[in-house]
Design a protein around this motif. Structure first.
Motif, PDB file in Angstrom:
ATOM      1  N   ALA A  73       3.673  -7.344  11.936  1.00 39.53           N
ATOM      2  CA  ALA A  73       3.142  -6.248  11.129  1.00 39.53           C
ATOM      3  C   ALA A  73       4.246  -5.598  10.299  1.00 39.53           C
ATOM      4  CB  ALA A  73       2.487  -5.204  12.033  1.00 39.53           C
ATOM      5  N   MET A  74       5.391  -5.369  10.927  1.00 42.66           N
ATOM      6  CA  MET A  74       6.504  -4.762  10.207  1.00 42.66           C
ATOM      7  C   MET A  74       7.037  -5.678   9.108  1.00 42.66           C
ATOM      8  SD  MET A  74       7.273  -1.670  10.913  1.00 42.66           S
ATOM      9  CE  MET A  74       7.063  -0.405  12.181  1.00 42.66           C
ATOM     10  N   ARG A  75       6.958  -6.976   9.338  1.00 38.06           N
ATOM     11  CA  ARG A  75       7.375  -7.916   8.296  1.00 38.06           C
ATOM     12  C   ARG A  75       6.524  -7.722   7.041  1.00 38.06           C
ATOM     13  NH1 ARG A  75       7.284 -13.544  10.648  1.00 38.06           N
ATOM     14  NH2 ARG A  75       9.176 -12.779  11.682  1.00 38.06           N
ATOM     15  N   ASN A  76       5.212  -7.513   7.249  1.00 39.30           N
ATOM     16  CA  ASN A  76       4.335  -7.251   6.111  1.00 39.30           C
ATOM     17  C   ASN A  76       4.626  -5.893   5.486  1.00 39.30           C
ATOM     18  OD1 ASN A  76       2.939  -9.691   6.258  1.00 39.30           O
ATOM     19  ND2 ASN A  76       1.378  -8.880   7.636  1.00 39.30           N
ATOM     20  N   LEU A  77       4.811  -4.878   6.325  1.00 36.83           N
ATOM     21  CA  LEU A  77       5.065  -3.530   5.811  1.00 36.83           C
ATOM     22  C   LEU A  77       6.400  -3.445   5.088  1.00 36.83           C
ATOM     23  CD1 LEU A  77       3.810  -1.308   8.794  1.00 36.83           C
ATOM     24  CD2 LEU A  77       2.605  -1.901   6.688  1.00 36.83           C
ATOM     25  N   SER A  78       7.349  -4.296   5.457  1.00 34.44           N
ATOM     26  CA  SER A  78       8.664  -4.259   4.823  1.00 34.44           C
ATOM     27  C   SER A  78       8.587  -4.578   3.331  1.00 34.44           C
ATOM     28  CB  SER A  78       9.617  -5.242   5.513  1.00 34.44           C
ATOM     29  OG  SER A  78       9.275  -6.589   5.208  1.00 34.44           O
ATOM     30  N   GLU A  79       7.522  -5.262   2.927  1.00 35.22           N
ATOM     31  CA  GLU A  79       7.359  -5.633   1.524  1.00 35.22           C
ATOM     32  C   GLU A  79       6.835  -4.476   0.669  1.00 35.22           C
ATOM     33  OE1 GLU A  79       8.411  -8.519   0.417  1.00 35.22           O
ATOM     34  OE2 GLU A  79       8.961  -9.112   2.460  1.00 35.22           O
ATOM     35  N   LEU A  80       6.378  -3.408   1.320  1.00 35.49           N
ATOM     36  CA  LEU A  80       5.785  -2.296   0.572  1.00 35.49           C
ATOM     37  C   LEU A  80       6.825  -1.364  -0.032  1.00 35.49           C
ATOM     38  CD1 LEU A  80       2.814  -1.292   2.913  1.00 35.49           C
ATOM     39  CD2 LEU A  80       2.807  -2.846   0.946  1.00 35.49           C
ATOM     40  N   GLY A  81       8.033  -1.365   0.527  1.00 33.36           N
ATOM     41  CA  GLY A  81       9.074  -0.518  -0.028  1.00 33.36           C
ATOM     42  C   GLY A  81       8.900   0.962   0.263  1.00 33.36           C
ATOM     43  N   VAL A  82       8.382   1.287   1.455  1.00 32.85           N
ATOM     44  CA  VAL A  82       8.276   2.698   1.828  1.00 32.85           C
ATOM     45  C   VAL A  82       9.612   3.170   2.400  1.00 32.85           C
ATOM     46  CG1 VAL A  82       5.808   2.545   2.231  1.00 32.85           C
ATOM     47  CG2 VAL A  82       7.392   2.193   4.143  1.00 32.85           C
TER      48      VAL A  82
END
Length: 232
Positions: A73-82
């Motif tokens: 999940a964090m791998r996906n969220l890492s792409e959001l740039g938050v």
């Protein structure tokens, strides 16, 4: 300082309502917190829209699952740039480490923080319902140190624990404090709350303010009042 200190909680059910709130009150580029309600409805698109408006973003999803799931999940969220994401410290050492590993795949320097004890909880809930002995501060400090030792950049805690956490984890360990209410606001479902002034004096690095601003008669004035209380 304003960009890094007060994050306004966008606790709205849709992007349409969120956008209206930001536009009507001229909240251009202020730091914001996006929680489950808005993110689960709008998905990653809401983050992209806020980033185009130059908002710093705390994505408040409080992940709590097995390490492999959290890592993915964090791998996906890492792409959001938050700027900030979080997990529950109760997820354990392997889960926090896995979250860090997932974030490391992204190119944006997203900071990982861990939730110690929800500000809606008090000692009675902690001891009698969750069967965790000890007082709130003792446990919050323990979870903070535990999170730090497993790679977290900081924690979510109440302002009442922030000073002790700083003393145990160091000045560079981030303390993010929800449950902030202006002096004339209701506490609602939060139990361990405080004013912006007390928070700044007690070691909070980032204040998360929701209903005191979003449900105020004049949100812009409420936001500016919070800044004044923090001497910003």
């Amino acid at each position: 300082m304003e960009r890094d200190f007060i994050y306004t909680a966008l606790d709205f059910p849709t992007w349409k309502e969120t956008e209206k709130f930001l536009e009507v009150n001229e909240f251009h580029g202020i730091p914001v917190k996006v929680g489950m309600e808005l993110f689960y409805r709008e998905g990653p698109a809401v983050i992209e829209k806020l980033k185009r408006r130059n908002h710093s973003i705390f994505l408040d999803l409080k992940l709590h699952d097995i390490p492999t799931t959290v890592k993915r999940a964090m791998r996906n969220l890492s792409e959001l740039g938050v700027d900030i994401v979080n997990v529950h410290a109760l997820g354990g050492s392997q889960m926090i480490q896995a979250a860090n590993e997932g974030l490391a795949n992204g190119s944006y320097p997203t900071r990982l923080i861990a939730v110690t004890i929800l500000t809606s909880m008090d000692k009675e809930v902690l001891n009698n319902e969750l069967l965790i002995p000890g007082d709130i501060i003792e446990n919050a400090v323990y979870f903070a140190k535990f999170s730090q030792n497993n790679g977290a950049d900081g924690v979510v805690c109440s302002v009442h624990e922030a000073k002790q956490i700083k003393e145990n984890c160091g000045k560079d360990f981030l303390t993010v404090t929800p449950g902030i209410r202006l002096a004339d606001s209701e506490s609602n479902d939060q139990k361990r709350i405080s004013t912006p002034k007390f928070a700044t004096e007690n070691g909070s690095d980032i204040l998360v303010i929701g209903r005191s601003i979003t449900q105020a008669e004049n949100p812009r004035l409420a936001y500016e009042k919070a800044l004044r209380e923090c001497n910003i």
